[in-house]
Design a protein around this motif. Structure first.
Motif, PDB file in Angstrom:
ATOM      1  N   TYR A  11       0.833  -1.207   0.000  1.00  0.00           N
ATOM      2  CA  TYR A  11       0.000   0.000   0.000  1.00  0.00           C
ATOM      3  C   TYR A  11       0.870   1.261   0.000  1.00  0.00           C
ATOM      4  CZ  TYR A  11      -3.418  -3.523   1.461  1.00  0.00           C
ATOM      5  OH  TYR A  11      -4.207  -4.638   1.536  1.00  0.00           O
ATOM      6  N   ASN A  12       1.988   1.212   0.720  1.00  0.00           N
ATOM      7  CA  ASN A  12       2.948   2.324   0.701  1.00  0.00           C
ATOM      8  C   ASN A  12       3.378   2.647  -0.727  1.00  0.00           C
ATOM      9  OD1 ASN A  12       3.628   3.650   3.069  1.00  0.00           O
ATOM     10  ND2 ASN A  12       5.091   2.103   3.716  1.00  0.00           N
ATOM     11  N   GLY A  13       3.710   1.604  -1.471  1.00  0.00           N
ATOM     12  CA  GLY A  13       4.155   1.793  -2.849  1.00  0.00           C
ATOM     13  C   GLY A  13       3.053   2.284  -3.762  1.00  0.00           C
ATOM     14  N   PHE A  14       1.838   1.794  -3.551  1.00  0.00           N
ATOM     15  CA  PHE A  14       0.714   2.251  -4.375  1.00  0.00           C
ATOM     16  C   PHE A  14       0.494   3.756  -4.231  1.00  0.00           C
ATOM     17  CE2 PHE A  14      -0.913  -2.289  -4.155  1.00  0.00           C
ATOM     18  CZ  PHE A  14      -0.705  -2.538  -5.502  1.00  0.00           C
ATOM     19  N   ALA A  15       0.837   4.316  -3.071  1.00  0.00           N
ATOM     20  CA  ALA A  15       0.686   5.765  -2.885  1.00  0.00           C
ATOM     21  C   ALA A  15       1.523   6.529  -3.901  1.00  0.00           C
ATOM     22  CB  ALA A  15       1.086   6.157  -1.460  1.00  0.00           C
ATOM     23  N   GLU A  16       2.758   6.094  -4.123  1.00  0.00           N
ATOM     24  CA  GLU A  16       3.619   6.787  -5.088  1.00  0.00           C
ATOM     25  C   GLU A  16       3.128   6.563  -6.521  1.00  0.00           C
ATOM     26  OE1 GLU A  16       5.773   8.964  -4.627  1.00  0.00           O
ATOM     27  OE2 GLU A  16       6.632   8.725  -2.627  1.00  0.00           O
ATOM     28  N   ILE A  17       2.571   5.401  -6.787  1.00  0.00           N
ATOM     29  CA  ILE A  17       2.021   5.135  -8.116  1.00  0.00           C
ATOM     30  C   ILE A  17       0.816   6.034  -8.375  1.00  0.00           C
ATOM     31  CG2 ILE A  17       0.841   3.382  -9.505  1.00  0.00           C
ATOM     32  CD1 ILE A  17       2.650   1.276  -8.132  1.00  0.00           C
ATOM     33  N   ILE A  18      -0.046   6.181  -7.378  1.00  0.00           N
ATOM     34  CA  ILE A  18      -1.208   7.072  -7.510  1.00  0.00           C
ATOM     35  C   ILE A  18      -0.737   8.511  -7.690  1.00  0.00           C
ATOM     36  CG2 ILE A  18      -3.198   8.038  -6.273  1.00  0.00           C
ATOM     37  CD1 ILE A  18      -3.549   5.208  -5.018  1.00  0.00           C
ATOM     38  N   LYS A  19       0.339   8.879  -7.036  1.00  0.00           N
ATOM     39  CA  LYS A  19       0.912  10.216  -7.224  1.00  0.00           C
ATOM     40  C   LYS A  19       1.324  10.431  -8.676  1.00  0.00           C
ATOM     41  CE  LYS A  19       5.214  10.866  -6.932  1.00  0.00           C
ATOM     42  NZ  LYS A  19       6.623  10.899  -6.482  1.00  0.00           N
ATOM     43  N   HIS A  20       2.060   9.493  -9.236  1.00  0.00           N
ATOM     44  CA  HIS A  20       2.481   9.603 -10.635  1.00  0.00           C
ATOM     45  C   HIS A  20       1.281   9.742 -11.565  1.00  0.00           C
ATOM     46  CE1 HIS A  20       6.532   7.378  -9.765  1.00  0.00           C
ATOM     47  NE2 HIS A  20       6.617   8.667  -9.545  1.00  0.00           N
ATOM     48  N   ALA A  21       0.278   8.896 -11.342  1.00  0.00           N
ATOM     49  CA  ALA A  21      -0.910   8.912 -12.190  1.00  0.00           C
ATOM     50  C   ALA A  21      -1.661  10.233 -12.066  1.00  0.00           C
ATOM     51  CB  ALA A  21      -1.829   7.749 -11.821  1.00  0.00           C
ATOM     52  N   SER A  22      -1.730  10.769 -10.870  1.00  0.00           N
ATOM     53  CA  SER A  22      -2.498  11.999 -10.620  1.00  0.00           C
ATOM     54  C   SER A  22      -1.931  13.200 -11.353  1.00  0.00           C
ATOM     55  CB  SER A  22      -2.547  12.292  -9.115  1.00  0.00           C
ATOM     56  OG  SER A  22      -3.237  11.277  -8.421  1.00  0.00           O
ATOM     57  N   VAL A  23      -0.608  13.284 -11.444  1.00  0.00           N
ATOM     58  CA  VAL A  23      -0.002  14.487 -12.023  1.00  0.00           C
ATOM     59  C   VAL A  23       0.510  14.312 -13.452  1.00  0.00           C
ATOM     60  CG1 VAL A  23       0.656  15.455  -9.780  1.00  0.00           C
ATOM     61  CG2 VAL A  23       2.284  13.990 -11.001  1.00  0.00           C
ATOM     62  N   LYS A  24       0.659  13.032 -13.909  1.00  0.00           N
ATOM     63  CA  LYS A  24       1.305  12.836 -15.208  1.00  0.00           C
ATOM     64  C   LYS A  24       0.639  11.812 -16.132  1.00  0.00           C
ATOM     65  CE  LYS A  24       4.637  14.273 -16.616  1.00  0.00           C
ATOM     66  NZ  LYS A  24       4.833  15.449 -17.493  1.00  0.00           N
ATOM     67  N   ASP A  25      -0.301  11.004 -15.638  1.00  0.00           N
ATOM     68  CA  ASP A  25      -0.770   9.901 -16.472  1.00  0.00           C
ATOM     69  C   ASP A  25      -2.221   9.552 -16.164  1.00  0.00           C
ATOM     70  OD1 ASP A  25      -1.148   7.509 -17.881  1.00  0.00           O
ATOM     71  OD2 ASP A  25       0.935   6.892 -17.626  1.00  0.00           O
ATOM     72  N   ALA A  26      -3.145  10.200 -16.877  1.00  0.00           N
ATOM     73  CA  ALA A  26      -4.577   9.967 -16.662  1.00  0.00           C
ATOM     74  C   ALA A  26      -4.970   8.530 -16.998  1.00  0.00           C
ATOM     75  CB  ALA A  26      -5.391  10.945 -17.506  1.00  0.00           C
ATOM     76  N   ALA A  27      -4.317   7.933 -18.001  1.00  0.00           N
ATOM     77  CA  ALA A  27      -4.624   6.555 -18.391  1.00  0.00           C
ATOM     78  C   ALA A  27      -4.260   5.589 -17.269  1.00  0.00           C
ATOM     79  CB  ALA A  27      -3.885   6.191 -19.675  1.00  0.00           C
ATOM     80  N   MET A  28      -3.124   5.821 -16.606  1.00  0.00           N
ATOM     81  CA  MET A  28      -2.733   4.975 -15.490  1.00  0.00           C
ATOM     82  C   MET A  28      -3.708   5.143 -14.324  1.00  0.00           C
ATOM     83  SD  MET A  28       0.742   4.845 -13.170  1.00  0.00           S
ATOM     84  CE  MET A  28       1.865   5.001 -14.564  1.00  0.00           C
ATOM     85  N   PHE A  29      -4.165   6.368 -14.116  1.00  0.00           N
ATOM     86  CA  PHE A  29      -5.137   6.629 -13.060  1.00  0.00           C
ATOM     87  C   PHE A  29      -6.385   5.774 -13.290  1.00  0.00           C
ATOM     88  CE2 PHE A  29      -8.250   8.781 -10.506  1.00  0.00           C
ATOM     89  CZ  PHE A  29      -7.551   9.424  -9.496  1.00  0.00           C
ATOM     90  N   LYS A  30      -6.854   5.769 -14.523  1.00  0.00           N
ATOM     91  CA  LYS A  30      -8.047   4.974 -14.863  1.00  0.00           C
ATOM     92  C   LYS A  30      -7.776   3.486 -14.711  1.00  0.00           C
ATOM     93  CE  LYS A  30     -11.664   4.642 -18.382  1.00  0.00           C
ATOM     94  NZ  LYS A  30     -12.140   5.141 -19.704  1.00  0.00           N
ATOM     95  N   GLU A  31      -6.576   3.049 -15.108  1.00  0.00           N
ATOM     96  CA  GLU A  31      -6.202   1.638 -14.962  1.00  0.00           C
ATOM     97  C   GLU A  31      -6.249   1.213 -13.499  1.00  0.00           C
ATOM     98  OE1 GLU A  31      -2.248  -1.237 -15.476  1.00  0.00           O
ATOM     99  OE2 GLU A  31      -2.228   0.795 -16.298  1.00  0.00           O
ATOM    100  N   LEU A  32      -5.746   2.076 -12.614  1.00  0.00           N
ATOM    101  CA  LEU A  32      -5.764   1.773 -11.182  1.00  0.00           C
ATOM    102  C   LEU A  32      -7.194   1.697 -10.661  1.00  0.00           C
ATOM    103  CD1 LEU A  32      -2.855   4.137 -10.058  1.00  0.00           C
ATOM    104  CD2 LEU A  32      -2.794   1.626 -10.072  1.00  0.00           C
ATOM    105  N   GLU A  33      -8.046   2.576 -11.158  1.00  0.00           N
ATOM    106  CA  GLU A  33      -9.451   2.549 -10.751  1.00  0.00           C
ATOM    107  C   GLU A  33     -10.123   1.234 -11.162  1.00  0.00           C
ATOM    108  OE1 GLU A  33     -11.224   7.037 -10.740  1.00  0.00           O
ATOM    109  OE2 GLU A  33     -10.736   6.211 -12.710  1.00  0.00           O
TER     110      GLU A  33
END
Length: 336
Positions: A167-189
């Motif tokens: 879960y700690n690591g997922f926080a940084e992944i969500i950070k990347h998606a939030s500011v730089k990658d909308a497609a990754m954000f949707k993939e995580l959702e």
């Protein structure tokens, strides 16, 4: 061996995306290499460290300080390490941060590399050359930017990773998606933490996406004068509360991201705050904390992103598009 190179202003980093730890002996000479790890990683993977010079640290952010650095340097001297030695950090973000810092100052600089063992270290902490230690409650107050010679990913380390560290690591992944990658954000959702945790192939693909994203940003702005600042999303408040309240890094920046999303809503009209918070909660991360405002503000006044009476805060215009937005300390005090 499968590898990719990332070229920076003064160094080239060799990245091995899916290798066995055993491959390390082909990258670093065992006779002139010292591994730096912590008690948790060493006890879970003792066999891997056989025939390697190894220094073992106490685990956790509480030991990411100058006293630990001094102790490591004394051990390097005891091992008679010279400028031809390589220091390799085998562990999570605390280990990689300390490793890069020690390698940068021991004998004015020796070669170093990373074998990150946590999700957070694989997708963020080991990438970009930021190395350092905390000074009291102040995160990464002493340090330097210096790129490792190599980063080796052995995904088998993730098999022993506690759920909380995922879960700690997922926080940084969500950070990347939030500011730089909308497609990754949707993939995580559309996915779930459980799916990545049980599917090594999917986890590896997600890790490599984040490695490429962060390296791309850092190669454009190695010393954080522009675009790299976006990667501080959630870290302003996050760093302020992390050591004050002895929180894990991922949980701290999740709270920081939630606050930044709310600030984005108030100042920029960002319309998807609830979407950001829902994603954080889906990946078992908190979105709020009952903290003491005065203490937090005191730490924020020494934030490295502060310039005079303003702080460069990272906000979101829309999902996948972060911006740098200067905020006065007085305005920040009102919003907290």
């Amino acid at each position: 061996m499968n590898k990719k190179y990332f070229r920076f202003s003064q160094a080239t980093v060799a990245y091995y995306p899916a290798e066995s730890f055993q491959s390390l002996k082909h990258i670093a000479d065992q006779r002139t290499t010292v591994l730096l790890t912590d008690e948790n990683v060493f006890s879970a993977h003792t066999k891997k460290f056989r025939n390697w010079n190894t220094i073992i640290l106490k685990p956790g952010e509480a030991y990411k300080n100058q006293a630990a650095v001094d102790s490591i340097i004394e051990e390097l001297i005891g091992l008679k390490c010279d400028r031809n030695f390589t220091l390799v950090g085998v562990g999570g973000g605390v280990v990689t941060d300390i490793t890069g810092y020690v390698a940068g100052i021991y004998m004015r600089g020796i070669r170093f590399g990373f074998v990150p063992t946590s999700l957070l270290a694989m997708v963020d902490a080991s990438i970009g050359g930021k190395n350092g230690v905390d000074v009291g409650v102040y995160k990464n107050m002493a340090g330097l930017i210096r790129q490792p010679s190599f980063i080796l990913h052995d995904l088998n380390f993730l098999a022993s990773l506690p759920d909380a560290e995922w879960y700690n690591g997922f926080a940084e992944i969500i950070k990347h998606a939030s500011v730089k990658d909308a497609a990754m954000f949707k993939e995580l959702e559309q996915s779930s933490p459980a799916l990545f945790m049980k599917n090594k192939k999917l986890a590896g693909e997600l890790i490599q996406k984040n490695v490429r994203l962060k390296h791309k940003v850092v190669m454009k702005d190695e010393f954080e004068t522009g675009e790299r600042k976006l990667l501080n999303f959630g870290h302003t408040l996050g760093h302020a509360i992390e050591n004050l309240y002895a929180l894990s890094h991922g949980r701290s920046i999740a709270i920081g991201m939630s606050f930044a999303a709310k600030l984005s809503e108030n100042l920029l009209g960002f319309k998807q705050r609830e979407r950001v918070e829902a994603l954080l909660e889906k990946y078992q991360l908190p979105v709020q904390l009952d903290y003491e405002k005065g203490k937090v503000l005191e730490v924020l006044t020494m934030d490295k992103k502060r310039s005079g009476t303003t702080i460069n805060f990272i906000l979101i215009k829309k999902t996948g598009q972060g911006i740098i937005h200067p905020i006065s300390l007085n305005q920040l005090a009102e919003e907290l």
